[in-house]
Design a protein around this motif. Structure first.
Motif, PDB file in Angstrom:
ATOM      1  N   GLU A  96     -10.148  12.624  65.530  1.00 19.80           N
ATOM      2  CA  GLU A  96      -9.642  13.559  64.764  1.00 19.80           C
ATOM      3  C   GLU A  96      -9.323  14.877  65.217  1.00 19.80           C
ATOM      4  OE1 GLU A  96     -12.011  12.840  61.153  1.00 19.80           O
ATOM      5  OE2 GLU A  96     -11.231  10.686  61.020  1.00 19.80           O
ATOM      6  N   ALA A  97     -10.436  15.101  66.065  1.00 21.50           N
ATOM      7  CA  ALA A  97     -10.141  16.669  66.750  1.00 21.50           C
ATOM      8  C   ALA A  97      -8.997  16.778  67.443  1.00 21.50           C
ATOM      9  CB  ALA A  97     -11.286  16.934  67.328  1.00 21.50           C
ATOM     10  N   PRO A  98      -8.474  17.909  67.599  1.00 22.11           N
ATOM     11  CA  PRO A  98      -7.188  18.295  68.528  1.00 22.11           C
ATOM     12  C   PRO A  98      -7.739  18.313  69.870  1.00 22.11           C
ATOM     13  CG  PRO A  98      -8.052  20.316  67.423  1.00 22.11           C
ATOM     14  CD  PRO A  98      -8.898  19.153  66.909  1.00 22.11           C
ATOM     15  N   GLY A  99      -6.792  17.580  70.859  1.00 19.26           N
ATOM     16  CA  GLY A  99      -6.785  17.374  72.243  1.00 19.26           C
ATOM     17  C   GLY A  99      -8.044  17.724  72.997  1.00 19.26           C
ATOM     18  N   PRO A 100      -8.322  18.852  73.522  1.00 16.89           N
ATOM     19  CA  PRO A 100      -9.627  18.933  74.543  1.00 16.89           C
ATOM     20  C   PRO A 100     -10.808  19.001  73.912  1.00 16.89           C
ATOM     21  CG  PRO A 100      -7.716  20.672  75.015  1.00 16.89           C
ATOM     22  CD  PRO A 100      -7.078  19.699  73.699  1.00 16.89           C
ATOM     23  N   GLN A 101     -10.704  19.539  72.483  1.00 17.35           N
ATOM     24  CA  GLN A 101     -11.940  19.562  71.745  1.00 17.35           C
ATOM     25  C   GLN A 101     -12.297  18.184  71.434  1.00 17.35           C
ATOM     26  OE1 GLN A 101     -10.529  22.015  68.614  1.00 17.35           O
ATOM     27  NE2 GLN A 101     -11.979  23.609  69.244  1.00 17.35           N
ATOM     28  N   GLY A 102     -11.445  17.244  71.045  1.00 14.45           N
ATOM     29  CA  GLY A 102     -11.936  15.846  70.742  1.00 14.45           C
ATOM     30  C   GLY A 102     -12.347  15.092  72.019  1.00 14.45           C
ATOM     31  N   LEU A 103     -11.833  15.296  73.334  1.00 16.45           N
ATOM     32  CA  LEU A 103     -12.205  14.718  74.422  1.00 16.45           C
ATOM     33  C   LEU A 103     -13.716  15.329  74.685  1.00 16.45           C
ATOM     34  CD1 LEU A 103      -8.888  14.737  76.470  1.00 16.45           C
ATOM     35  CD2 LEU A 103      -9.938  12.755  75.351  1.00 16.45           C
TER      36      LEU A 103
END
Length: 168
Positions: free
Chosen positions: A126-133
């Motif tokens: 649910e976190a955006p892009g790089p933060q989620g990864l």
């Protein structure tokens, strides 16, 4: 070879298999898992039959049912305690590895992340892009660190048990 040697060597094979599996990393390979499980299973098969025979031969014939029940009870209790103790080691190591990451998240997300790998992966999706990864990678790494740690301790416990069986 004598039951003591057979049981001890079976326990050492179990420990070797556990220690092989404990070497897996975040991207595990099937051959390592298969090799470790094969060695563990072979060791369990080697140790369990003579262990059962030792227990049953120590019980008078008239109390064979009680001896069998005690054998089953000790195996079930040992399995349950093993899951509880080593699962707790895994969970505490996992949570301690994510303290920094969890501190940056809202309370509800922090609880989900520190509670379980599945929760962390859900929050990371649910976190955006790089933060989620980054969150997913940190959670997977923390979980595998806890997994390896709990298996390492389990392997050492089984090694010591094998040594005690060989000596006593």
């Amino acid at each position: 070879f004598g039951k003591r040697r057979v049981v001890a060597s079976g326990m050492w094979m179990v420990a070797a298999g556990v220690l092989v599996v404990s070497r897996m990393d975040v991207d595990p390979t099937y051959p390592i898992l298969l090799a470790g499980l094969f060695v563990m299973a072979f060791g369990m098969g080697t140790a369990m039959s003579p262990t059962t025979d030792l227990l049953m031969s120590a019980v008078p014939r008239k109390q064979a049912g009680m001896g069998s029940a005690m054998n089953d009870t000790t195996r079930e209790l040992g399995g349950s305690l093993g899951v509880a103790v080593f699962g707790t080691l895994l969970a505490s190591r996992y949570a301690s590895q994510l303290v920094v990451v969890v501190g940056e998240l809202p309370d509800r997300a922090a609880d989900a992340v520190s509670g379980a790998l599945a929760g962390a992966l859900r929050v990371s999706s649910e976190a955006p892009g790089p933060q989620g990864l980054a969150l997913a990678d940190a959670a997977k790494s923390a979980w595998m660190d806890g997994f390896r740690f709990s298996l390492l301790i389990a392997g050492l416990v089984v090694l010591v048990a094998g040594y005690l069986i060989a000596r006593l």
